[in-house]
Design an enzyme around this catalytic site. Structure first.
Site, PDB file in Angstrom:
ATOM      1  N   GLU A 277     -10.222   1.985  -0.683  1.00  0.00           N
ATOM      2  CA  GLU A 277      -9.596   0.899   0.074  1.00  0.00           C
ATOM      3  C   GLU A 277     -10.051   0.921   1.535  1.00  0.00           C
ATOM      4  O   GLU A 277     -10.272  -0.123   2.142  1.00  0.00           O
ATOM      5  CB  GLU A 277      -8.069   1.004  -0.031  1.00  0.00           C
ATOM      6  N   GLU A 280     -13.457  -0.613   1.605  1.00  0.00           N
ATOM      7  CA  GLU A 280     -13.340  -2.067   1.429  1.00  0.00           C
ATOM      8  C   GLU A 280     -12.839  -2.722   2.723  1.00  0.00           C
ATOM      9  O   GLU A 280     -13.339  -3.771   3.135  1.00  0.00           O
ATOM     10  CB  GLU A 280     -12.321  -2.306   0.296  1.00  0.00           C
ATOM     11  N   CYS A 297      -1.367  -1.528  -4.451  1.00  0.00           N
ATOM     12  CA  CYS A 297      -0.890  -0.464  -5.362  1.00  0.00           C
ATOM     13  C   CYS A 297       0.457  -0.772  -5.988  1.00  0.00           C
ATOM     14  O   CYS A 297       0.852  -0.120  -6.938  1.00  0.00           O
ATOM     15  CB  CYS A 297      -0.834   0.893  -4.682  1.00  0.00           C
ATOM     16  N   SER A 317      -6.384  -6.181  -1.822  1.00  0.00           N
ATOM     17  CA  SER A 317      -7.464  -5.212  -2.064  1.00  0.00           C
ATOM     18  C   SER A 317      -7.825  -5.282  -3.541  1.00  0.00           C
ATOM     19  O   SER A 317      -6.960  -5.471  -4.398  1.00  0.00           O
ATOM     20  CB  SER A 317      -6.950  -3.805  -1.721  1.00  0.00           C
ATOM     21  N   LYS A 356       5.246  -0.577 -13.259  1.00  0.00           N
ATOM     22  CA  LYS A 356       4.033   0.118 -13.741  1.00  0.00           C
ATOM     23  C   LYS A 356       3.903  -0.020 -15.254  1.00  0.00           C
ATOM     24  O   LYS A 356       2.814   0.098 -15.802  1.00  0.00           O
ATOM     25  CB  LYS A 356       4.092   1.610 -13.382  1.00  0.00           C
ATOM     26  N   GLU A 359       2.187  -3.239 -15.591  1.00  0.00           N
ATOM     27  CA  GLU A 359       0.815  -3.105 -15.088  1.00  0.00           C
ATOM     28  C   GLU A 359      -0.067  -2.436 -16.135  1.00  0.00           C
ATOM     29  O   GLU A 359      -1.179  -2.885 -16.421  1.00  0.00           O
ATOM     30  CB  GLU A 359       0.831  -2.273 -13.793  1.00  0.00           C
ATOM     31  N   GLU A 364      -6.912  -6.255 -18.626  1.00  0.00           N
ATOM     32  CA  GLU A 364      -8.123  -5.846 -17.885  1.00  0.00           C
ATOM     33  C   GLU A 364      -8.094  -4.366 -17.508  1.00  0.00           C
ATOM     34  O   GLU A 364      -9.101  -3.808 -17.096  1.00  0.00           O
ATOM     35  CB  GLU A 364      -8.309  -6.715 -16.639  1.00  0.00           C
ATOM     36  N   CYS A 494       8.314   3.345  -2.967  1.00  0.00           N
ATOM     37  CA  CYS A 494       8.496   3.918  -4.312  1.00  0.00           C
ATOM     38  C   CYS A 494       9.674   4.875  -4.410  1.00  0.00           C
ATOM     39  O   CYS A 494      10.238   5.045  -5.486  1.00  0.00           O
ATOM     40  CB  CYS A 494       7.250   4.671  -4.738  1.00  0.00           C
TER      41      CYS A 494
HETATM   42 FE1  HC0 Z   1       4.154   4.723  -6.123  1.00  0.00          FE
HETATM   43 FE2  HC0 Z   1       1.649   4.800  -6.126  1.00  0.00          FE
HETATM   44  S1  HC0 Z   1       2.938   5.517  -4.426  1.00  0.00           S
HETATM   45  S2  HC0 Z   1       2.847   2.846  -6.282  1.00  0.00           S
HETATM   46  O1  HC0 Z   1       4.970   3.834  -4.811  1.00  0.00           O
HETATM   47  O2  HC0 Z   1      -0.072   3.442  -4.295  1.00  0.00           O
HETATM   48  O3  HC0 Z   1       5.371   3.945  -8.705  1.00  0.00           O
HETATM   49  O4  HC0 Z   1       5.565   7.330  -6.094  1.00  0.00           O
HETATM   50  O5  HC0 Z   1       2.674   6.397  -8.111  1.00  0.00           O
HETATM   51  O6  HC0 Z   1      -0.035   4.103  -8.538  1.00  0.00           O
HETATM   52  O7  HC0 Z   1       0.075   7.210  -5.794  1.00  0.00           O
HETATM   53  C1  HC0 Z   1       5.013   4.243  -7.713  1.00  0.00           C
HETATM   54  C2  HC0 Z   1       5.142   6.295  -6.126  1.00  0.00           C
HETATM   55  C3  HC0 Z   1       2.814   5.668  -7.252  1.00  0.00           C
HETATM   56  C4  HC0 Z   1       0.553   4.374  -7.612  1.00  0.00           C
HETATM   57  C5  HC0 Z   1       0.613   6.330  -5.964  1.00  0.00           C
HETATM   58  C6  HC0 Z   1       0.521   3.950  -5.049  1.00  0.00           C
END
Ligand code: HC0
Ligand code: SF4
Length: 560
Positions: A277, A280, A297, A317, A356, A359, A364, A494
Site C-alpha cells: 500500500e 501504491e 482492509c 487501494s 470478513k 469478504e 475474485e 477492529c
Molecule cells: Fe482487522 Fe486487519 S486489522 S481488518 O481490523 O487491515 O478483522 O484485528 O485482521 O485483514 O491485519 C479485522 C483486526 C484484521 C485484516 C489486519 C487489516
C-alpha cells in the site's frame, strides 16, 4: 454540587444525560433492553422504570436528573412490573433457548433468571416468521426479536446505513429490511454491529464452527490458522482477563490443542500490506492520481463504497486486506513449499469481524471456486470452540507462532485499532523510528500532516461508517483535502468488531486498543518494512513491491 436521592441515599450528579446514568453510576445496574449510551434514547422496553415519591412510575432512561428528586428502584410494585414486562416479551418469543445461537449471552434469558420469572401466564408463541440467513455474515430470526430497536438505531445512527427498520403495527410489528427483503438484497455491508447490540438471538453471527471442525477431522487437510491483531486483546475477556491483556501465545496453544497444523499471525500479512500500500501510495502521489488513497482492509467499508460511492472506487487501494493476502500467499506460494495442493490446504482466519466472512466468499478472492480463505471464525466462535473442545484456559501454556509467517513488527500489530493502518504506513514512509500518535484515540475524525521529501502528506482517519459518509461528502464538495484516508467501519476499529466478546462495560474498546499499543511498544521492530520475513517473501516469490506477481496475488478489483 447537585444531589438527588436513590433508595433514600443521597447521590451527587453533574452532567449525566439521564437518570439511568446516575443510577448506574451509583452502582445499581437497572436492567434495560433498548438503552445504549452511544445510541439515541428510545424508551420503549420499560425495564428501567423507577418510582418517584408521588408514586409515579417513570422511565429512567428518558428522564433528566433533577436536583432534590427522590426515587426508588426496587419497590414491590416495580419488581412486579418488570417481571410482567418480561413475561409479556417471553410470551411472544421463540423459547428454544438451549439451541439458540445467543445461548449463554442472551440478555432476555439472563434477566428472566435474575428477576425470577418462573412461569409465563400468557400463552406460547404461535406465528412463526421465516428466518433470513441470506447474508454471509449474519442470520436474522424475527421470532426472537423483542422490538427494542437497538439494531435499527445502530445501523442508522452509527453506521449511517439504515437498511433495517420497523414495519407494521401492534402485534404484527417486526424489524425487517424494506419491503420485507432479505438482507442479501439490500445494501447491508455485513458489519454485524446490529448483532453486537441485539440483546437476544434475533440477529446472530453466521457460524463457521462446524466446517472448521470438519476440516480439523479430515486427515487430508493441512489446517492453517491466522490470528488477527484485535483478537489477542479481547479473547481473554471470556476467561476473566482484563480487556487489553495480550493472549496471542495462549491462543496459539489452544489452536494447537484443537488440532491446527500451523498457526501464523495476520500481523505478518499486515506488514506486507503496508509495503504494497505504501508503494501504491507513493506512485499515486507522484502521478497525482486517485488521491486521496482510501485504505481497503475493512471489507464493510469496501462494500459501503461499492454501494454508495462508486465514483470513489478508484480511490480505494487495490491491496487485498491482510487476511486475504495471507490466504493468497498461503495457497498460491506456501502450499507449493509444503508440497500440498491448494485444495488440501485449509485456511482459517480468526477475526474480530463479521464482514470478513462475506469478504472470504467473494469470487475474485479464490481460484476456480476454491477460496483463499476457507473459513472465518470470530473471536466469540473461537471461544466457543475452546470450550467445546474442553480446553481449560488456565492450564494453557504459551506457545510461539509458527514461522515464517508468525513474525511481525509493531506496524502490523497496531492495525487492529482505529488509526493503526495509517500510522503503520506513515512509519514506513517516514523511515525513521518515530511513532505517530496524532492518529490514535477514539474521536470520530483524526488528522495528521507529515512531511516527506519536503512535501506535505495529509492523512485522515475515521471509524464508524456514518463518520465516513460525512467525510466523503466533504471530500466530494472540495471543502477538505487529504492524500490518504483510513476508514474502519466499526467504532474503535477492529478492536470494536462485532465478533468480539460483548463488552461488559464502557471503555472496553479503548482498553483493547491500549493493549495493542503496549504490544507495539515491546516489539523489537516498529516499521513493517523492517520485517525480515517479508524481505524473504519478496526475494523468493514476489520480486519487488507492486510487481506483476504482487499485483496478481496481493491486489484486487472492486464492483461498481
Ligand atoms: Fe482487522 Fe486487519 S486489522 S481488518 O481490523 O487491515 O478483522 O484485528 O485482521 O485483514 O491485519 C479485522 C483486526 C484484521 C485484516 C489486519 C487489516
Ligand atoms: Fe446494518 Fe451492519 Fe447490521 Fe447490515 S450488518 S444491517 S449494515 S448494522
Amino acid at each position: 454540587m447537585k444531589t438527588l436521592k436513590i433508595n433514600g441515599r443521597e447521590v451527587a450528579f453533574s452532567d449525566e444525560k439521564n437518570l439511568l446514568e446516575v443510577i448506574r453510576k451509583a452502582g445499581i445496574e437497572l436492567p434495560t433492553f433498548c438503552y445504549h449510551s452511544e445510541l439515541s434514547t428510545y424508551g420503549a422496553c420499560r425495564m428501567c422504570l423507577v418510582e418517584d415519591k408521588r408514586g409515579n412510575l417513570i422511565a429512567a432512561c428518558s428522564t433528566p436528573p433533577r436536583e432534590g428528586m427522590e426515587i426508588k428502584t426496587h419497590t414491590k410494585r416495580l419488581l412486579k412490573q418488570r417481571r410482567m414486562t418480561l413475561e409479556l416479551i417471553l410470551a411472544e418469543h421463540d423459547r428454544d433457548c438451549t439451541t439458540c445461537g445467543k445461548n449463554g449471552d442472551c440478555k432476555l434469558r439472563k434477566l428472566s433468571h435474575d428477576l425470577g420469572v418462573e412461569e409465563i401466564r400468557f400463552g406460547t408463541k404461535e406465528n412463526y416468521l421465516p428466518i433470513d440467513d441470506s447474508s454471509e455474515a449474519i442470520v436474522r430470526n424475527p421470532n426472537k426479536c423483542i422490538l427494542c430497536g437497538d439494531c435499527v438505531r445502530m445501523c442508522e445512527e452509527v453506521q449511517g446505513i439504515g437498511v433495517i427498520g420497523f414495519a407494521h403495527r401492534g402485534a404484527k410489528a417486526v424489524v425487517t429490511p424494506a419491503f420485507n427483503k432479505n438482507l442479501c438484497e439490500v445494501e447491508c455491508v455485513d458489519c454485524g454491529q446490529c448483532s453486537a447490540v441485539c440483546p437476544t438471538g434475533a440477529i446472530v453471527v453466521k457460524s463457521h464452527i462446524d466446517k472448521v471442525w470438519d476440516a480439523l477431522n479430515d486427515d487430508n487437510k493441512v489446517v492453517i490458522a491466522q490470528i488477527a491483531p484485535a483478537v489477542r486483546v479481547a479473547f481473554g475477556e471470556a476467561f476473566g482477563l482484563r480487556p487489553g491483556e495480550s493472549t496471542e501465545y495462549l491462543i496459539v496453544s489452544a489452536l494447537k490443542a484443537m488440532g491446527f497444523d500451523m498457526v501464523f499471525d495476520t500481523c505478518f500479512a499486515a506488514d506486507l500490506t503496508v509495503i504494497e500500500e505504501g508503494h501504491e501510495f507513493l506512485e499515486r502521489l507522484e502521478k497525482g492520481e486517485n488521491l486521496p488513497l482510501f485504505t481497503s482492509c475493512c471489507p464493510a467499508w469496501v462494500k459501503f463504497v461499492e454501494f454508495n460511492y462508486p465514483s470513489f472506487l478508484n480511490n480505494l487501494s487495490s491491496c487485498r486486506s491482510p487476511h486475504q493476502m495471507f490466504g493468497s500467499f498461503t495457497k498460491n506460494y506456501y502450499a507449493k513449499e509444503l508440497g500440498v495442493s491448494r485444495e488440501n490446504v485449509y485456511v482459517v482466519s480468526i477475526m474480530p469481524c463479521t464482514a470478513k466472512k462475506a469478504e472470504a466468499a467473494r469470487e475474485e478472492l479464490g481460484v476456480d471456486g476454491n477460496p483463499d480463505v476457507d473459513a472465518v471464525l470470530t473471536t466469540r466462535e473461537l471461544i466457543r470452540m475452546v470450550r467445546e473442545a474442553g480446553i481449560v484456559f488456565k492450564d494453557l501454556k504459551e506457545e510461539p507462532f509458527d514461522m515464517p509467517f508468525g513474525f511481525s513488527t509493531g506496524g502490523g500489530i497496531i492495525f487492529g485499532a482505529t488509526g493503526g493502518v495509517a500510522e503503520a504506513v506513515v512509519r514506513t514512509l517516514d523511515g525513521g523510528h518515530r511513532r505517530f500518535e496524532q492518529v490514535r484515540g477514539s474521536e470520530g475524525l483524526k488528522e495528521a500532516t507529515i512531511v516527506k521529501d519536503g512535501k506535505e502528506i495529509r492523512v485522515a482517519v475515521v471509524h464508524g461508517l456514518k463518520n465516513a459518509r460525512e467525510l466523503l461528502e466533504k471530500i466530494k464538495s472540495g471543502s477538505v483535502k487529504y492524500d490518504m484516508v483510513e476508514v474502519m467501519a466499526c467504532p474503535g476499529g477492529c478492536v470494536g468488531g462485532a465478533g468480539q466478546p460483548s463488552p461488559a462495560s464502557t471503555g472496553v474498546r479503548e482498553e483493547r486498543a491500549k493493549g495493542l499499543y503496549n504490544i507495539d511498544n515491546r516489539m523489537q521492530l516498529a516499521r513493517s518494512d523492517e520485517n525480515p520475513m517479508i524481505k524473504m517473501l519478496y526475494e523468493k516469490w514476489l520480486g519487488s513491491p507492486g510487481s506483476e506477481v504482487a499485483h496478481k496475488y496481493l491486489h484486487t478489483h472492486y464492483r461498481p
